[in-house]
Design an enzyme around this catalytic site. Structure first.
Site, PDB file in Angstrom:
ATOM      1  N   ARG A  85     -10.394  36.045  26.103  1.00  0.00           N
ATOM      2  CA  ARG A  85     -11.218  36.151  27.427  1.00  0.00           C
ATOM      3  C   ARG A  85     -11.414  37.595  27.558  1.00  0.00           C
ATOM      4  O   ARG A  85     -10.568  38.531  27.396  1.00  0.00           O
ATOM      5  CB  ARG A  85     -10.598  35.481  28.734  1.00  0.00           C
ATOM      6  N   TYR A 236     -15.540  32.703  21.774  1.00  0.00           N
ATOM      7  CA  TYR A 236     -14.497  32.236  21.803  1.00  0.00           C
ATOM      8  C   TYR A 236     -13.806  31.650  23.357  1.00  0.00           C
ATOM      9  O   TYR A 236     -14.205  32.154  24.466  1.00  0.00           O
ATOM     10  CB  TYR A 236     -13.313  33.516  21.746  1.00  0.00           C
ATOM     11  N   LYS A 245     -12.541  27.558  32.018  1.00  0.00           N
ATOM     12  CA  LYS A 245     -12.335  28.412  33.035  1.00  0.00           C
ATOM     13  C   LYS A 245     -13.544  28.551  33.844  1.00  0.00           C
ATOM     14  O   LYS A 245     -13.573  28.933  35.408  1.00  0.00           O
ATOM     15  CB  LYS A 245     -11.898  29.735  32.636  1.00  0.00           C
ATOM     16  N   HIS A 265      -4.951  26.578  38.358  1.00  0.00           N
ATOM     17  CA  HIS A 265      -4.644  26.993  36.723  1.00  0.00           C
ATOM     18  C   HIS A 265      -3.221  26.226  36.807  1.00  0.00           C
ATOM     19  O   HIS A 265      -2.023  27.168  36.998  1.00  0.00           O
ATOM     20  CB  HIS A 265      -4.539  28.270  36.631  1.00  0.00           C
ATOM     21  N   SER A 287      -1.565  33.050  32.320  1.00  0.00           N
ATOM     22  CA  SER A 287      -1.810  32.698  30.895  1.00  0.00           C
ATOM     23  C   SER A 287      -0.619  33.208  29.986  1.00  0.00           C
ATOM     24  O   SER A 287      -0.106  34.260  30.062  1.00  0.00           O
ATOM     25  CB  SER A 287      -3.059  33.503  30.506  1.00  0.00           C
ATOM     26  N   CYS A 289       2.356  32.064  29.822  1.00  0.00           N
ATOM     27  CA  CYS A 289       3.690  32.118  30.400  1.00  0.00           C
ATOM     28  C   CYS A 289       4.431  30.792  30.173  1.00  0.00           C
ATOM     29  O   CYS A 289       5.128  30.559  31.030  1.00  0.00           O
ATOM     30  CB  CYS A 289       3.290  32.727  31.722  1.00  0.00           C
ATOM     31  N   ASP A 316      -3.162  22.603  31.599  1.00  0.00           N
ATOM     32  CA  ASP A 316      -3.811  24.059  31.943  1.00  0.00           C
ATOM     33  C   ASP A 316      -4.522  24.026  33.429  1.00  0.00           C
ATOM     34  O   ASP A 316      -4.462  24.969  33.983  1.00  0.00           O
ATOM     35  CB  ASP A 316      -5.027  24.602  31.078  1.00  0.00           C
ATOM     36  N   ARG A 408      -5.230  30.134  18.618  1.00  0.00           N
ATOM     37  CA  ARG A 408      -5.217  29.036  19.301  1.00  0.00           C
ATOM     38  C   ARG A 408      -5.422  27.795  18.588  1.00  0.00           C
ATOM     39  O   ARG A 408      -6.241  27.593  17.658  1.00  0.00           O
ATOM     40  CB  ARG A 408      -5.958  28.951  20.627  1.00  0.00           C
TER      41      ARG A 408
HETATM   42  P1  GTP Z   1      -2.550  29.586  28.658  1.00  0.00           P
HETATM   43  O1  GTP Z   1      -2.762  28.573  27.721  1.00  0.00           O
HETATM   44  O2  GTP Z   1      -3.051  30.886  28.210  1.00  0.00           O
HETATM   45  O3  GTP Z   1      -3.013  29.250  30.258  1.00  0.00           O
HETATM   46  O4  GTP Z   1      -0.982  29.590  28.566  1.00  0.00           O
HETATM   47  P2  GTP Z   1       0.176  28.800  28.857  1.00  0.00           P
HETATM   48  O5  GTP Z   1       0.944  28.921  30.338  1.00  0.00           O
HETATM   49  O6  GTP Z   1      -0.044  27.286  28.312  1.00  0.00           O
HETATM   50  O7  GTP Z   1       1.341  29.496  27.853  1.00  0.00           O
HETATM   51  P3  GTP Z   1       1.877  28.702  26.533  1.00  0.00           P
HETATM   52  O8  GTP Z   1       2.809  27.699  26.833  1.00  0.00           O
HETATM   53  O9  GTP Z   1       0.945  28.734  25.514  1.00  0.00           O
HETATM   54  O10 GTP Z   1       2.840  30.110  26.503  1.00  0.00           O
HETATM   55  C1  GTP Z   1       3.769  30.224  25.495  1.00  0.00           C
HETATM   56  C2  GTP Z   1       4.403  31.429  25.466  1.00  0.00           C
HETATM   57  O11 GTP Z   1       5.341  31.352  26.319  1.00  0.00           O
HETATM   58  C3  GTP Z   1       5.071  31.547  23.973  1.00  0.00           C
HETATM   59  O12 GTP Z   1       5.446  32.875  23.609  1.00  0.00           O
HETATM   60  C4  GTP Z   1       6.333  30.837  24.384  1.00  0.00           C
HETATM   61  O13 GTP Z   1       7.489  31.206  23.124  1.00  0.00           O
HETATM   62  C5  GTP Z   1       6.928  31.296  25.790  1.00  0.00           C
HETATM   63  N1  GTP Z   1       7.725  30.303  26.569  1.00  0.00           N
HETATM   64  C6  GTP Z   1       7.511  28.971  26.750  1.00  0.00           C
HETATM   65  N2  GTP Z   1       8.427  28.438  27.483  1.00  0.00           N
HETATM   66  C7  GTP Z   1       9.543  29.291  27.352  1.00  0.00           C
HETATM   67  C8  GTP Z   1      10.766  29.254  27.873  1.00  0.00           C
HETATM   68  O14 GTP Z   1      11.274  28.431  28.490  1.00  0.00           O
HETATM   69  N3  GTP Z   1      11.604  30.331  27.604  1.00  0.00           N
HETATM   70  C9  GTP Z   1      11.247  31.658  27.217  1.00  0.00           C
HETATM   71  N4  GTP Z   1      11.979  32.541  26.972  1.00  0.00           N
HETATM   72  N5  GTP Z   1       9.964  31.461  26.458  1.00  0.00           N
HETATM   73  C10 GTP Z   1       9.023  30.488  26.806  1.00  0.00           C
HETATM   74  C1  SPV Z   2      -5.884  31.131  29.731  1.00  0.00           C
HETATM   75  O1  SPV Z   2      -6.044  32.406  29.278  1.00  0.00           O
HETATM   76  O2  SPV Z   2      -5.444  31.056  30.572  1.00  0.00           O
HETATM   77  C2  SPV Z   2      -6.103  30.290  28.674  1.00  0.00           C
HETATM   78  C3  SPV Z   2      -7.206  30.407  27.356  1.00  0.00           C
HETATM   79  O3  SPV Z   2      -6.086  29.042  28.936  1.00  0.00           O
HETATM   80  S1  SPV Z   2      -8.919  30.522  27.712  1.00  0.00           S
HETATM   81  O4  SPV Z   2      -9.287  29.068  27.584  1.00  0.00           O
HETATM   82  O5  SPV Z   2      -9.315  31.208  26.562  1.00  0.00           O
HETATM   83  O6  SPV Z   2      -9.236  31.133  28.983  1.00  0.00           O
HETATM   84 MN    MN Z   3      -4.973  29.026  30.820  1.00  0.00          MN
END
Ligand code: GTP
Ligand code: SPV
Ligand code: MN
Length: 624
Positions: A85, A236, A245, A265, A287, A289, A316, A408
């Site tokens: 983004r 993308y 979003k 979110h 994002s 996290c 999400d 992704r």
């Molecule tokens: P968006 O799709 O961008 O909105 O993000 P999201 O919040 O769904 O993030 P996602 O679950 O893809 O985040 C993945 C990242 O967080 C990776 O780097 C994981 O390794 C890390 N992660 C997820 N859960 C944990 C946890 O419980 N502990 C740790 N240390 N890292 C975590």
């Molecule tokens: C985020 O960045 O929080 C996402 C990925 O979930 S995107 O749909 O590209 O914004």
């Molecule tokens: Mn997101």
């Protein structure tokens, strides 16, 4: 100016494709403006998917993965300048700058419209214009929003089929709403949200195309008052799949505040206790996290043995509204997961790995010699050779990563083994707890509960996260990301806080608020908490607190569990001493936290509700 000839402009208008006159008119106008070679109305069928994916394989945009290893799945490699983004190119074009507020980029709407009209003139030359009818949310939900995306990207067309309800059945619903054949089930009956998208790369006759056409000049533009989205230059993710979003958060947050609901979110997870009770929580993390991870968590063995289970409704976005039963209910407006690939593996995220076994589009991951995908962290040992996300040969010692950090997967939610049976219930699921969190190497304990609704809103409003690759800024610094909505709130952030505070009035049974931090670190930089499946232990305390079934003690910052009230069965290494460090309250760190929150309060001062100022004062008083 050349003289206007009666015959020089021949807009390519086909026979009417829809009985929805306003939609047909808009599509005709956009056809004349963008001058595509052809116009195709997407029906969302398997045949259409097969045709478009094959077309992209032919053109080099897609690589078909080995059908024996990854059936009906594809790899796309984007241009290195189009991988995430673009917040600095994202605009909210309300009439007054004040309505967009200090956290958004504002532009005067008429000027922006003129600028974009210029950009879109002839922008689809040499390409096909896809008309993509889609619906965010179950079609019969009161909150469901129908949109129509016009796009010159077949990647967008097939991705939308995964990410939301898409095709003829949505168009038919819209037409039936106008003709009166469909009963009024959703707000906005008969209306649709126009979403115009172009990659901004017109093709001259005979010119060679690139595999990922896009334009360095990017605009992701929202007109909240007229409920329109226009996106130019990027192909993308959230820049191009406009239901996600742009519609489901930035435009929806505007609709939601006017109609007493919330567009957030947030993930939505169901927790099934051994006694059969089911509790739904939503959680807002910035994002990358860990929303996807928490939503598809597999509890530790001791929990499984005892009869605990989790299920996912969404990973999400959550739309929440005060239901007639007095509770907040939530739907997931999406039907797919667009998840971060790197770091996803069978040992930490088996459910995600199962979900993307087939019918999945991967973007910017590596291609193995067997024709499957790979990314950093997917296997304990890297393969000896892959083709990296830029299309070059890669070996483990080459000094580059094989997958892009924001690579992704787009996978259908129905393929998720733990999908909740209620996930498409138009009535949503009742929410008992709201969780906030981010990456905080210091300060924030593993978990605490807010004292009440307004304190909970304060906890969400002051949320922060350590900067990662996903957010532009200094890596390591805490970025305030209120409710994880900083890049997604389509209006003034102060007004958004007021809306949150106001929502309490419409509920008779209130959810509880919590803050979690999986990312607190030791002095030597190691995570204090194992995370992933073990997060179930924190969820157990949260669920029990929601039902008044667990003890907690009151601290300066909120309610926390004592070690003896925190389940560590099957986690022998996690001693009381480590627990205390993961839960520690450090007065000096919290003083710094208050000061840092104060910076955000100054930025938002004009519209900041006084309740939040008072909450900050109360916290200061408790710290002193
Ligand atoms: P968006 O799709 O961008 O909105 O993000 P999201 O919040 O769904 O993030 P996602 O679950 O893809 O985040 C993945 C990242 O967080 C990776 O780097 C994981 O390794 C890390 N992660 C997820 N859960 C944990 C946890 O419980 N502990 C740790 N240390 N890292 C975590
Ligand atoms: C985020 O960045 O929080 C996402 C990925 O979930 S995107 O749909 O590209 O914004
Ligand atoms: Mn997101």
């Amino acid at each position: 100016m050349p003289p206007k000839s009666r015959f020089s402009v021949v807009p390519m208008i086909s026979f009417p494709a829809t009985s929805h006159a306003a939609l047909q008119k808009w599509v005709d106008e956009m056809t004349s403006l963008c001058t595509p070679d052809t116009v195709e109305w997407c029906d969302g069928s398997q045949a259409e998917w097969d045709r478009l994916t094959s077309l992209m394989v032919e053109k080099g945009t897609f690589t078909r993965l080995n059908p024996a290893l990854r059936p009906n799945s594809f790899l796309a490699r984007s241009t290195p300048s189009d991988v995430a983004r673009v917040e600095e190119r994202t605009y909210i074009c309300s009439k007054r700058p004040d309505e967009a507020g200090p956290t958004n980029r504002w532009h005067e709407p008429a000027e922006m419209r003129a600028l974009l009209t210029d950009k879109f003139r002839g922008s689809m030359k040499g390409r096909t214009m896809y008309v993509i009818p889609f619906c965010m949310g179950p079609l019969d939900s009161p909150l469901a929003k129908i949109g129509v995306e016009i796009s010159d990207s077949p990647y967008v067309a097939v991705s939308m089929r995964i990410m939301c309800h898409m095709g003829s059945h949505v168009l038919k619903r819209l037409e039936d709403e106008v003709s009166g054949a469909s009963p009024k089930k959703r707000d906005g009956h008969g209306q649709y949200i126009p979403c115009l998208h172009s990659v901004g790369a017109p093709l001259e006759p005979g010119a060679a195309d690139t595999t990922w056409p896009c334009n360095d000049d990017k605009y992701i533009v929202h007109f909240p008052e007229s409920r329109e989205i226009i996106s130019y230059g990027s192909g993308y993710g959230g820049n191009a799949l406009l239901g996600k979003k742009c519609l489901a958060l930035r435009i929806a947050s505007n609709i939601a505040r006017e109609h007493q609901w919330m567009a957030e979110h947030m993930l939505i997870v169901g927790i099934h206790a051994p006694d059969g009770a089911k509790t739904y929580l939503t959680a807002a993390f910035p994002s990358a996290c860990g929303k996807t991870n928490l939503a598809i968590l597999i509890p530790p063995q001791a929990y499984l043995d005892a009869g605990w289970k989790t299920s996912i409704v969404g990973d999400d976005i959550a739309w929440l509204w005060p239901h007639a039963d007095g509770k907040l209910h939530a739907i997931n407006p999406e039907t797919g997961f667009f998840g971060v690939a790197p770091g996803t593996a069978y040992n930490t995220n088996p459910i995600a790995m199962e979900t993307m076994k087939q019918n999945t589009i991967f973007t910017n991951v590596a291609l193995t010699d067997e024709g499957d995908v790979w990314w950093e962290g997917m296997t304990p040992e890297p393969p000896a050779h892959v083709i990296d996300w830029t299309g070059r040969d890669w070996t483990p010692d080459c000094g580059r990563t094989a997958a892009h950090a924001n690579a992704r997967f787009a996978a259908p939610a129905v393929q998720c083994p733990t999908i909740d049976p209620e996930w498409q219930n138009p009535d949503g699921v009742p929410i008992d707890g709201i969780v906030f969190g981010g990456r905080r190497p210091t300060t924030m304990p593993l978990v605490y509960q807010a004292f009440n609704w307004s304190h909970g809103v304060y906890v969400g409003a002051t949320m922060g996260s350590e900067m990662t690759a996903a957010a532009a800024g200094t890596i390591g610094k805490v970025r305030r990301d209120p409710m994880a909505m900083l890049p997604f709130c389509g209006y003034n952030m102060g007004g958004y806080f007021s809306h949150w505070l106001e929502m309490r009035r419409y509920l008779t049974s209130l959810p509880r608020f919590f803050h979690v931090n999986w990312f607190r670190k030791d002095a030597d930089g190691k995570f204090l908490w194992p995370g992933f499946g073990e997060n179930m232990r924190v969820l157990e305390w949260i669920v029990k607190r929601c039902h008044g079934e667990a003890a907690g003690y009151e601290t300066q910052i909120g309610w926390t569990p004592a070690f003896e009230d925190f389940n560590t069965d099957g986690l022998p290494g996690f001693t009381e001493e480590i627990y205390d460090r993961a839960m520690a309250f450090d007065r000096a760190e919290w003083k710094a936290e208050l000061v840092s929150q104060g910076e955000m309060f100054i930025d938002l001062y004009d519209h900041l509700p006084k309740e939040l100022i008072f909450q900050r004062e109360l916290l200061a008083a408790r710290l002193s």
